[in-house]
Design a protein around this motif. Sequence first.
Motif: not given
Length: 308
Positions: A119-128, A241-254
């Motif tokens: 759900e959080t990944v979708n929130q980031i990818l689907d933001q306006p 997107a209002g997501v309070n995480i330290d997002l980085h490329p390798h985290l998306l790979r995980h």
Amino acid sequence: MLEGFEPQVLLSMWLKERKIQNQSEHTLHAYERDVSDFLAFCATRNLNLNDIESADLREFLGSKVEHQQLSSSSLQRILSAVRQFMKWAEQGQYMAFNPADDFQLKRQSRPLPGLVDIETVNQILDQPAPASEAQQQMWLRDKAILELLYSSGLRLAEVQSLRIKDVDFNRQLLRITGKGNKTRVVPFGVKAKDAVMQWLQIYPLWHGDFVPEANVFITQKGNPLGARQIENRVKLQAQRAGVNIDLHPHLLRHCFASHMLSNSRDLRAVQEMLGHSNLTTTQIYTHVDFDHLAQVYDQAHPRAQLKK
């Protein structure tokens, strides 16, 4: 050691070979730092490479713990770099033997990678998209990057080096050049396809030469996008997107690996898509669904349930 080759010269030769093998700049810098530290340690003790023993390695790593308070994982990284360098030097007959070959540190249990739920990944990818036209163009590029990272589990260096000729839109396949210059072909989803196609409509406006060899992701000046720039843009889009995480490329790979395993149960397929040469590396993600494991056991084991 053969005459005429100083340790630092050997290090430069080794790093040059690693670069040819498509090692990332980040990895090369880490190798250079770690092996240089060890060579400097040897120099203070007047140790020739052929004089190094396991006890010297132990003393070097002990000094790292004492002065820098390094973790077990950091020590393993340093030891790995020194071991690979010495293995190369031994194979090239610059050293008589490799004292690091059988040297081992006690390994701590490997921590599970952090995850972000679907759900959080979708929130980031689907933001306006942003309001301004300039920021909208930036968002189209960033969204394409995010979609590919999550859709296909790409490494940062792999998405950075992706070329236009590597994208097969008809079959929705990417030709990826990964670690060790190994090539693999991975699928990408419809949402990723749409995002990349929308971005490529903007591409010519950024002075990008739309030729097969060109990088897919570029700056507004038409230059290939750098690794640090990609990292910063990924973080920024998570914040936007209002997501309070330290997002980085390798985290998306995980996230890709864990979400794929959770839904498919196909460890071998995920191994292929991630480009892992060893299945053990992929098995770190098998923690994802113990309920399913129990269900499979109940259904499959001949003595799991009482027969009626």
